[in-house]
Every structure is written in C-alpha cells, then in structure tokens.
Design an enzyme around this catalytic site. Structure first.
Site, short mmCIF file in Angstrom:
data_model
loop_
_atom_site.label_atom_id
_atom_site.label_comp_id
_atom_site.label_asym_id
_atom_site.label_seq_id
_atom_site.Cartn_x
_atom_site.Cartn_y
_atom_site.Cartn_z
N CYS A 35 -7.90 -4.11 35.10
CA CYS A 35 -6.71 -4.94 34.83
C CYS A 35 -6.33 -5.81 36.02
CB CYS A 35 -5.53 -4.07 34.43
SG CYS A 35 -5.02 -2.96 35.74
N CYS A 104 -3.62 3.98 34.49
CA CYS A 104 -2.62 3.42 35.41
C CYS A 104 -2.17 4.48 36.42
CB CYS A 104 -1.43 2.88 34.64
SG CYS A 104 -1.89 1.85 33.23
FE1 FES Z 1 -3.21 -2.10 35.18
FE2 FES Z 1 -1.61 -0.30 34.15
S1 FES Z 1 -2.56 -1.95 33.12
S2 FES Z 1 -2.43 -0.35 36.14
#
Ligand code: FES
Length: 143
Positions: A35, A104
């Site tokens: 992400c 996360c």
């Molecule tokens: Fe990247 Fe949660 S979506 S750390």
C-alpha cells in the site's frame, strides 16, 4: 456488527504518543510494499526499559490505531518483552481488525523491532540476529 471495534475507532480518532522525538535512542522506519504506507517509531530507552515512545504514521486508519496501541503496549516494558510484541497481540488489544487490514498491524511490529535494532546498533550492543528477520519476511504478513 461494525467493521471496526470501538477501540480501533478510539485509537484512530485519539492516537496516543503521536509525534517526533528529537533525542530518541532508537528510530525505526518501515514501509508496506503493497500500500506504500510508512510508519516511524521513536524510542527513549533507559537501562533496558522503554521509558518513552512516539510514532508517526503516514497510513490508513488501521495502521494509525495499530501504532497507537503498540506504543501503549511497549511503554515501560523491558526490551526483552518489547521484542516479543506481535501484530497479533496488537490486533487482540484492539479487539480485532478486519482480515484484509491485518497487514496494517504488521507495520507496528516491524517498526518497533527496527527501532530496537537501531538502538542496539547505535550503542554497539550485541544481539541475536534471529530477533530481527529481514524486512518482508514477516511470517504474519502474506500481502
Ligand atoms: Fe497500508 Fe493499512 S492499508 S498500512
């Protein structure tokens, strides 16, 4: 049932220990390759105890809540216990995260570990390399 627990929402809206520590004894910064989110942890350490901790997280709400809870869990703890902290413990303390957000919480575990390693490296303290697996090899993170 709500997607996020009350604890997640509380730590997301009112994160504990946010900020920069100019005179930190150890700093750890990790990123999530999937992400692109980044987490940075600052530790103040006295006689092997985490006496203060701060974090900056450029990431999603779950990452912020995980960082906040993780800092609360390690404050006042000896480094031997700090290194035992798993993303699972952080998630449990938050009363859970949705399955697709579990990765996360891995950021918090990795950032804390990196900060402890930085402390050891800066002070020439010997450590077991097994306590510091290479980034990206975290057994909890499959994303
Ligand atoms: Fe990247 Fe949660 S979506 S750390």
């Amino acid at each position: 049932m709500a997607l996020y627990s009350d604890k997640v929402m509380d730590h997301f809206r009112n994160p504990r220990n946010v900020g920069v520590m100019e005179d930190a004894d150890g700093v750890g910064e990790v990123g999530n390759a999937v992400c692109g989110d980044i987490m940075k942890i600052y530790l103040k350490i006295r006689e092997g105890i985490v006496t203060d901790v701060k974090f900056e997280t450029f990431g999603c709400g779950s990452a912020i809540a995980s960082s906040s809870m993780a800092t609360e869990l390690i404050k006042g703890k000896p480094l031997s216990e700090v290194l035992q902290l798993t993303n699972r413990a952080v998630t449990e303390a938050l009363d859970g995260l949705p399955a697709h957000k579990l990765h996360c919480s891995v950021l918090a575990e990795e950032a804390i570990r990196a900060a402890v390693k930085d402390y050891y490296d800066r002070h020439g303290i010997a450590y077991d390399p097994k306590d510091f697996p290479d980034e990206g090899s975290c057994p909890h993170c499959h994303e």
